[in-house]
Scaffold this motif. Structure first.
Motif, PDB file in Angstrom:
ATOM      1  N   LYS A  78       0.845  -1.190   0.000  1.00 47.07           N
ATOM      2  CA  LYS A  78       0.000   0.000   0.000  1.00 47.07           C
ATOM      3  C   LYS A  78       0.882   1.242   0.000  1.00 47.07           C
ATOM      4  O   LYS A  78       1.790   1.375   0.818  1.00 47.07           O
ATOM      5  N   LEU A  79       0.602   2.124  -0.935  1.00 49.16           N
ATOM      6  CA  LEU A  79       1.336   3.378  -1.062  1.00 49.16           C
ATOM      7  C   LEU A  79       0.371   4.525  -0.800  1.00 49.16           C
ATOM      8  O   LEU A  79      -0.500   4.801  -1.627  1.00 49.16           O
ATOM      9  N   LYS A  80       0.508   5.143   0.348  1.00 48.94           N
ATOM     10  CA  LYS A  80      -0.359   6.278   0.702  1.00 48.94           C
ATOM     11  C   LYS A  80       0.255   7.547   0.117  1.00 48.94           C
ATOM     12  O   LYS A  80       1.317   7.989   0.549  1.00 48.94           O
ATOM     13  N   ILE A  81      -0.429   8.108  -0.858  1.00 47.71           N
ATOM     14  CA  ILE A  81       0.081   9.294  -1.552  1.00 47.71           C
ATOM     15  C   ILE A  81       0.345  10.442  -0.588  1.00 47.71           C
ATOM     16  O   ILE A  81       1.369  11.124  -0.684  1.00 47.71           O
ATOM     17  N   ILE A  82      -0.534  10.652   0.373  1.00 47.60           N
ATOM     18  CA  ILE A  82      -0.366  11.757   1.313  1.00 47.60           C
ATOM     19  C   ILE A  82       0.943  11.621   2.096  1.00 47.60           C
ATOM     20  O   ILE A  82       1.599  12.622   2.404  1.00 47.60           O
ATOM     21  N   ASP A  83       1.339  10.398   2.399  1.00 54.15           N
ATOM     22  CA  ASP A  83       2.599  10.182   3.117  1.00 54.15           C
ATOM     23  C   ASP A  83       3.809  10.388   2.203  1.00 54.15           C
ATOM     24  O   ASP A  83       4.839  10.899   2.631  1.00 54.15           O
ATOM     25  N   VAL A  84       3.662  10.006   0.956  1.00 53.80           N
ATOM     26  CA  VAL A  84       4.768  10.110   0.004  1.00 53.80           C
ATOM     27  C   VAL A  84       5.062  11.569  -0.343  1.00 53.80           C
ATOM     28  O   VAL A  84       6.220  11.977  -0.389  1.00 53.80           O
ATOM     29  N   ILE A  85       4.005  12.355  -0.579  1.00 53.86           N
ATOM     30  CA  ILE A  85       4.225  13.747  -0.992  1.00 53.86           C
ATOM     31  C   ILE A  85       4.181  14.722   0.178  1.00 53.86           C
ATOM     32  O   ILE A  85       4.562  15.877   0.028  1.00 53.86           O
ATOM     33  N   GLY A  86       3.713  14.273   1.340  1.00 56.06           N
ATOM     34  CA  GLY A  86       3.743  15.098   2.545  1.00 56.06           C
ATOM     35  C   GLY A  86       2.753  16.236   2.586  1.00 56.06           C
ATOM     36  O   GLY A  86       2.938  17.198   3.338  1.00 56.06           O
ATOM     37  N   THR A  87       1.686  16.143   1.799  1.00 50.65           N
ATOM     38  CA  THR A  87       0.683  17.198   1.766  1.00 50.65           C
ATOM     39  C   THR A  87      -0.633  16.639   1.232  1.00 50.65           C
ATOM     40  O   THR A  87      -0.651  15.586   0.592  1.00 50.65           O
ATOM     41  N   LYS A  88      -1.729  17.369   1.488  1.00 53.36           N
ATOM     42  CA  LYS A  88      -3.050  16.967   0.988  1.00 53.36           C
ATOM     43  C   LYS A  88      -3.269  17.402  -0.450  1.00 53.36           C
ATOM     44  O   LYS A  88      -4.298  17.106  -1.037  1.00 53.36           O
ATOM     45  N   ALA A  89      -2.299  18.129  -1.017  1.00 53.61           N
ATOM     46  CA  ALA A  89      -2.440  18.656  -2.371  1.00 53.61           C
ATOM     47  C   ALA A  89      -1.469  17.967  -3.324  1.00 53.61           C
ATOM     48  O   ALA A  89      -0.265  18.174  -3.256  1.00 53.61           O
ATOM     49  N   ALA A  90      -2.018  17.137  -4.188  1.00 57.70           N
ATOM     50  CA  ALA A  90      -1.230  16.481  -5.239  1.00 57.70           C
ATOM     51  C   ALA A  90      -1.390  17.351  -6.479  1.00 57.70           C
ATOM     52  O   ALA A  90      -2.197  17.075  -7.355  1.00 57.70           O
ATOM     53  N   GLU A 106      -6.345   8.329   0.006  1.00 54.56           N
ATOM     54  CA  GLU A 106      -7.069   8.742   1.208  1.00 54.56           C
ATOM     55  C   GLU A 106      -6.402   9.979   1.822  1.00 54.56           C
ATOM     56  O   GLU A 106      -5.186  10.022   1.985  1.00 54.56           O
ATOM     57  N   GLY A 107      -7.219  10.986   2.127  1.00 53.15           N
ATOM     58  CA  GLY A 107      -6.718  12.208   2.748  1.00 53.15           C
ATOM     59  C   GLY A 107      -6.244  13.263   1.767  1.00 53.15           C
ATOM     60  O   GLY A 107      -6.016  14.417   2.148  1.00 53.15           O
ATOM     61  N   VAL A 108      -6.090  12.897   0.503  1.00 46.98           N
ATOM     62  CA  VAL A 108      -5.679  13.867  -0.513  1.00 46.98           C
ATOM     63  C   VAL A 108      -6.916  14.651  -0.944  1.00 46.98           C
ATOM     64  O   VAL A 108      -7.917  14.072  -1.346  1.00 46.98           O
ATOM     65  N   GLU A 109      -6.834  15.966  -0.829  1.00 47.05           N
ATOM     66  CA  GLU A 109      -7.995  16.810  -1.110  1.00 47.05           C
ATOM     67  C   GLU A 109      -7.969  17.447  -2.494  1.00 47.05           C
ATOM     68  O   GLU A 109      -8.987  17.888  -2.992  1.00 47.05           O
ATOM     69  N   LEU A 110      -6.785  17.529  -3.087  1.00 45.42           N
ATOM     70  CA  LEU A 110      -6.651  18.172  -4.387  1.00 45.42           C
ATOM     71  C   LEU A 110      -5.719  17.346  -5.260  1.00 45.42           C
ATOM     72  O   LEU A 110      -4.624  16.977  -4.834  1.00 45.42           O
TER      73      LEU A 110
END
Length: 101
Positions: A4-16, A44-48
């Motif tokens: 599992k790769l959580k994008i929010i953890d990888v990029i460190g923000t809610k905005a991709a 999950e948790g990514v808002e943008l």
């Protein structure tokens, strides 16, 4: 068992929201793909999310010079319908772009 790769953890923000964050995500997906397991890309948790991010994070997966889609399965989870529409467009464009390589 899937990785599992959580994008929010990888990029460190809610905005991709830019290509450099997309590159960070793509590099992590590439790293995880070495295990030849299924990868769950979790938004999950990514808002943008915008297309600049998706083109680099996901679209580059269709570039045979940079990634081998045959050796691992990637699933996208927890992406809203609006963001999924952007993802589908990015994938469509990537397939057309990289089909010529």
């Amino acid at each position: 068992m899937a990785e599992k790769l959580k994008i929010i953890d990888v990029i460190g923000t809610k905005a991709a929201d830019d290509d450099s964050k997309g590159n960070v995500a793509f590099n992590k997906i590439s790293e995880l793909s070495q295990s030849n397991k299924e990868i769950l890309v979790d938004f999950e948790g990514v808002e943008l999310v915008n297309t600049a991010f998706l083109n680099n994070a996901i679209g580059k997966l269709f570039n045979p010079r940079e990634f081998d889609l045959v050796k691992c399965q990637i699933r996208i989870i927890n992406l809203s319908d609006d963001m999924m529409t952007l993802l589908k467009e990015s994938v469509k464009v990537a397939k057309l772009k990289y089909a010529k390589l």
